[in-house]
Design a protein around this motif. Structure first.
Motif, PDB file in Angstrom:
ATOM      1  N   SER A  46       0.789  -1.171   0.005  1.00  0.00           N
ATOM      2  CA  SER A  46      -0.139  -0.075   0.055  1.00  0.00           C
ATOM      3  C   SER A  46       0.804   1.224   0.042  1.00  0.00           C
ATOM      4  O   SER A  46       1.783   1.276   0.820  1.00  0.00           O
ATOM      5  N   ARG A  47       0.340   2.178  -0.851  1.00  0.00           N
ATOM      6  CA  ARG A  47       1.154   3.302  -0.816  1.00  0.00           C
ATOM      7  C   ARG A  47       0.334   4.777  -0.918  1.00  0.00           C
ATOM      8  O   ARG A  47      -0.780   4.684  -1.344  1.00  0.00           O
ATOM      9  N   ARG A  48       0.687   5.639   0.058  1.00  0.00           N
ATOM     10  CA  ARG A  48      -0.176   6.921   0.079  1.00  0.00           C
ATOM     11  C   ARG A  48       0.861   8.029   0.200  1.00  0.00           C
ATOM     12  O   ARG A  48       1.836   8.429   0.843  1.00  0.00           O
ATOM     13  N   LEU A  49       0.583   8.706  -1.054  1.00  0.00           N
ATOM     14  CA  LEU A  49       1.527   9.576  -1.539  1.00  0.00           C
ATOM     15  C   LEU A  49       0.688  10.953  -1.730  1.00  0.00           C
ATOM     16  O   LEU A  49      -0.399  11.103  -2.199  1.00  0.00           O
ATOM     17  N   VAL A  50       1.547  12.241  -1.629  1.00  0.00           N
ATOM     18  CA  VAL A  50       0.406  13.590  -1.558  1.00  0.00           C
ATOM     19  C   VAL A  50       1.411  14.623  -2.342  1.00  0.00           C
ATOM     20  O   VAL A  50       2.521  14.410  -2.228  1.00  0.00           O
ATOM     21  N   GLY A  51       0.707  15.191  -3.058  1.00  0.00           N
ATOM     22  CA  GLY A  51       1.194  16.190  -4.004  1.00  0.00           C
ATOM     23  C   GLY A  51       1.996  15.906  -5.194  1.00  0.00           C
ATOM     24  O   GLY A  51       2.106  14.416  -5.296  1.00  0.00           O
ATOM     25  N   GLU A  52       2.536  16.606  -5.869  1.00  0.00           N
ATOM     26  CA  GLU A  52       3.189  16.443  -7.252  1.00  0.00           C
ATOM     27  C   GLU A  52       4.663  15.633  -6.948  1.00  0.00           C
ATOM     28  O   GLU A  52       4.935  14.854  -7.836  1.00  0.00           O
ATOM     29  N   GLN A  53       5.160  15.944  -5.882  1.00  0.00           N
ATOM     30  CA  GLN A  53       6.386  15.244  -5.727  1.00  0.00           C
ATOM     31  C   GLN A  53       6.309  13.662  -5.350  1.00  0.00           C
ATOM     32  O   GLN A  53       7.467  13.206  -5.291  1.00  0.00           O
ATOM     33  N   GLY A  54       5.026  13.473  -4.933  1.00  0.00           N
ATOM     34  CA  GLY A  54       4.860  12.005  -4.399  1.00  0.00           C
ATOM     35  C   GLY A  54       5.418  11.607  -3.110  1.00  0.00           C
ATOM     36  O   GLY A  54       5.959  10.466  -2.921  1.00  0.00           O
ATOM     37  N   HIS A  55       5.718  12.745  -2.178  1.00  0.00           N
ATOM     38  CA  HIS A  55       5.953  12.359  -1.045  1.00  0.00           C
ATOM     39  C   HIS A  55       4.933  11.561  -0.015  1.00  0.00           C
ATOM     40  O   HIS A  55       3.883  11.711  -0.295  1.00  0.00           O
ATOM     41  N   GLY A  56       5.419  10.763   0.874  1.00  0.00           N
ATOM     42  CA  GLY A  56       4.566   9.907   1.652  1.00  0.00           C
ATOM     43  C   GLY A  56       5.153   8.763   2.360  1.00  0.00           C
ATOM     44  O   GLY A  56       6.212   8.505   2.380  1.00  0.00           O
ATOM     45  N   VAL A  57       4.105   7.818   2.127  1.00  0.00           N
ATOM     46  CA  VAL A  57       4.572   6.428   2.928  1.00  0.00           C
ATOM     47  C   VAL A  57       4.145   5.330   2.084  1.00  0.00           C
ATOM     48  O   VAL A  57       3.076   5.226   1.206  1.00  0.00           O
TER      49      VAL A  57
END
Length: 245
Positions: A46-57
């Motif tokens: 599972s991936r949860r990424l935020v914003g255009e840079q794809g930062h997250g967990v």
């Protein structure tokens, strides 16, 4: 446990969670896959990424009947990447179960850190929405709830705490079927509604779980009075898989 050792050889289910705040879609990518590896173990990615840079967990986890035995977590932002490894440490010859110690390793500013969390009433929870259905089903059988061990992502600027084990108390109970919960009928047949008390940011939440133990919806009010909602989208489920837990 590296993620390449948990590579899926067969995908049994997949989907994504869509986030909205007061009806506006938010720039959150939250997708997941559930399948089996070469050894036949049930694996969730599972991936949860935020914003255009794809930062997250990102999380790779081994599950059995909804119980998370082991997981690897990767956090990525503009500063660096931080990883952690959690596992339920069952004695030799025993199957991992609630009540066994939970071991945690994570990369902090001073290098690799290690901790062992003892306790009879604790569950390993790898943060992501896909794991919430099994968690809720276990919690509703516990009158007083239980402690949950999760990697800490509350304040990523505190690098010493990032992905370190964080223990919080969670409770859940099934809401009466005749309760007037807006939108529940749009989520499908046989959906159960749970009242959920978790972290400070997610109090007074309502969670919607289907007959497979899958979270299909999640509503919670923010501290500023805004309504956050999560809904399952683009869902695929193999007939070879009976339930998540």
């Amino acid at each position: 446990m590296e993620e390449d050792l948990m590579r899926l050889t067969a995908t049994l289910a997949q989907g994504r969670y869509q986030y909205s705040c007061d009806g506006r879609n938010m720039p959150v990518q939250d997708d997941w896959q559930l399948g089996r590896d070469e050894q036949g173990r049930q694996i969730v990615v599972s991936r949860r990424l935020v914003g255009e840079q794809g930062h997250g967990v990102e999380v790779w986890a081994q599950m059995s009947s909804g119980f998370v035995r082991e997981c690897r977590v990767l956090w990525k932002d503009e500063v660096a990447e931080v990883s952690a490894h959690y596992r339920v440490a069952a004695p030799d010859g025993e199957t991992a179960a609630m009540g066994h110690p939970i071991e945690a390793q994570w990369t902090g500013p001073n290098g690799l850190q290690h901790s062992v969390l003892e306790g009879q009433n604790r569950l390993l929870f790898p943060l992501m929405r896909i794991f919430m259905g099994p968690l809720l089903l276990r919690l509703c059988d516990m009158e007083f709830g239980c402690d949950v061990v999760a990697p800490d992502i509350v304040d990523p600027s505190q690098r010493g705490k990032l992905l370190a084990p964080r223990v919080s108390h969670r409770r859940a109970q099934i809401v009466a079927s005749d309760a007037n919960i807006q939108g529940v009928h749009d989520l499908g047949a046989d959906v159960r509604v749970f009242s959920y008390q978790g972290d400070e940011a997610e109090r007074d939440a309502h969670c919607f779980v289907d007959q497979r133990g899958l979270l299909v919806g999640y509503d919670w009010p923010s501290s500023t009075g805004r309504l956050w909602q999560v809904r399952l989208r683009d869902f695929e489920w193999s007939p070879d898989l009976e339930a998540l837990c």
